[in-house]
Design a protein around this motif. Sequence first.
Motif, PDB file in Angstrom:
ATOM      1  N   UNK A   9       0.846  -1.202   0.000  1.00  8.20           N
ATOM      2  CA  UNK A   9       0.000   0.000   0.000  1.00  8.20           C
ATOM      3  C   UNK A   9       0.877   1.246   0.000  1.00  8.20           C
ATOM      4  N   UNK A  10       0.313   2.328  -0.483  1.00  6.56           N
ATOM      5  CA  UNK A  10       1.010   3.622  -0.515  1.00  6.56           C
ATOM      6  C   UNK A  10       0.096   4.650   0.116  1.00  6.56           C
ATOM      7  N   UNK A  11       0.603   5.334   1.143  1.00  6.34           N
ATOM      8  CA  UNK A  11      -0.217   6.342   1.814  1.00  6.34           C
ATOM      9  C   UNK A  11      -0.420   7.548   0.912  1.00  6.34           C
ATOM     10  N   UNK A  12      -1.515   8.274   1.073  1.00  4.69           N
ATOM     11  CA  UNK A  12      -1.756   9.481   0.261  1.00  4.69           C
ATOM     12  C   UNK A  12      -0.617  10.493   0.389  1.00  4.69           C
ATOM     13  N   UNK A  13      -0.045  10.610   1.627  1.00  2.20           N
ATOM     14  CA  UNK A  13       1.034  11.573   1.841  1.00  2.20           C
ATOM     15  C   UNK A  13       2.279  11.191   1.025  1.00  2.20           C
ATOM     16  N   UNK A  14       2.614   9.888   1.061  1.00  2.00           N
ATOM     17  CA  UNK A  14       3.789   9.422   0.297  1.00  2.00           C
ATOM     18  C   UNK A  14       3.568   9.620  -1.199  1.00  2.00           C
ATOM     19  N   UNK A  15       2.386   9.254  -1.663  1.00  2.00           N
ATOM     20  CA  UNK A  15       2.046   9.422  -3.083  1.00  2.00           C
ATOM     21  C   UNK A  15       2.189  10.883  -3.506  1.00  2.00           C
ATOM     22  N   UNK A  16       1.684  11.793  -2.695  1.00  3.19           N
ATOM     23  CA  UNK A  16       1.747  13.222  -3.000  1.00  3.19           C
ATOM     24  C   UNK A  16       3.187  13.707  -3.023  1.00  3.19           C
ATOM     25  N   UNK A  17       3.989  13.226  -2.058  1.00  2.80           N
ATOM     26  CA  UNK A  17       5.391  13.646  -1.975  1.00  2.80           C
ATOM     27  C   UNK A  17       6.181  13.192  -3.201  1.00  2.80           C
ATOM     28  N   UNK A  18       5.964  11.941  -3.622  1.00  2.32           N
ATOM     29  CA  UNK A  18       6.679  11.393  -4.791  1.00  2.32           C
ATOM     30  C   UNK A  18       6.272  12.125  -6.066  1.00  2.32           C
ATOM     31  N   UNK A  19       4.970  12.382  -6.230  1.00  2.50           N
ATOM     32  CA  UNK A  19       4.503  13.108  -7.416  1.00  2.50           C
ATOM     33  C   UNK A  19       5.074  14.527  -7.443  1.00  2.50           C
ATOM     34  N   UNK A  20       5.144  15.160  -6.289  1.00  4.00           N
ATOM     35  CA  UNK A  20       5.702  16.525  -6.210  1.00  4.00           C
ATOM     36  C   UNK A  20       7.174  16.520  -6.584  1.00  4.00           C
ATOM     37  N   UNK A  21       7.910  15.532  -6.077  1.00  4.54           N
ATOM     38  CA  UNK A  21       9.338  15.436  -6.387  1.00  4.54           C
ATOM     39  C   UNK A  21       9.556  15.199  -7.875  1.00  4.54           C
TER      40      UNK A  21
END
Length: 340
Positions: A53-65
């Motif tokens: 699973x991928x948390x929403x926060x991690x997903x957002x951070x990776x997309x931002x990077x």
Amino acid sequence: MPKGPNGENEMDGVEKAATLLIALGPEKSAKIFKHLKEEEIEQLTLEIANTSSVSPQTKEAILSEFYEVCLAQQYIAEGGISYAKELLEKALGEDKAKDVIGKLTASLQVRPFEFIRKTDSSQLLNFIQDEHPQTIALILSYLPASQASMVVGSLAPEKQADVAKRIALMDRTSPDVIKQVEKVLERKLSSLVNQDYTIVGGVDAIVEILNTVDRGTEKHIMETLEVEEPELADEIRKKMFVFEDILSLDDRSIQRVLRDVENSDLSLALKGATEEVQNVVLNNLSSRLASMIKEDMEFMGPVRMKDVEEAQQKIVNIIRKLEDSAEIVIARGGGDEIIV
């Protein structure tokens, strides 16, 4: 160790890439896979399979990077490292911009001396003309041929052939040597270090420079190399096209070239050409135009060699342009291009 958005240890590159692909979805991920190597696909597939699973926060951070890195790449392509750094600092802040640029230069192998590409050639000449010829050769090997040719053409005549030879014979250069050379310029310009071994120079590099430099410089370098390194000079010449090589073109190609040549340039170019070249060119003109060109040459009187060379170079440039567009074919040495 830095922490991720949820307090866990910072993710490595493979984990970030796998998370990004999960976030993008199968359709977009499939398109990305087409551009990857087999071992990379295997690594990512395994990582995706092991990610529950991928948390929403991690997903957002990776997309931002990912977005920031893409943005930096775009800025670098538009205006170089300094330009990218300036825009990113305004958008992301100084620390974040430095971090993004750092990731790019490490992972995407931004070429050494990238910062010099935006420097005026005359200004660059002032920085490097007194350096050792090997140092000059290394720097020029990383520059576009148009920029490098202007520097070569402005070097002292006794250095030109030496630098050309060193570029042609250059192969692999270690990161330590690149760092040392970059430090020569860091007092005046910001420096960029590439940590990977890079293949630069070689015969193709010097041929491209010589094909762009002025005719006088080209002749001086080739004449010197023919004495000092005859085998190298022969290898370079086989890949080049000079005005006298118009003899190697067939009649149809010569006629196509002459359609784009101004009569004044043709008269001046032939004024300093051999009788054999004059005859071949004039035989491919209409009798009326050939007579007119002959008259122009007769009434022209003495002309400066520099003007003759410039006219010849214009014609060579037309030939090279027509070759690039495949309107004519130049038979190179070695029999690699046999026309049937």
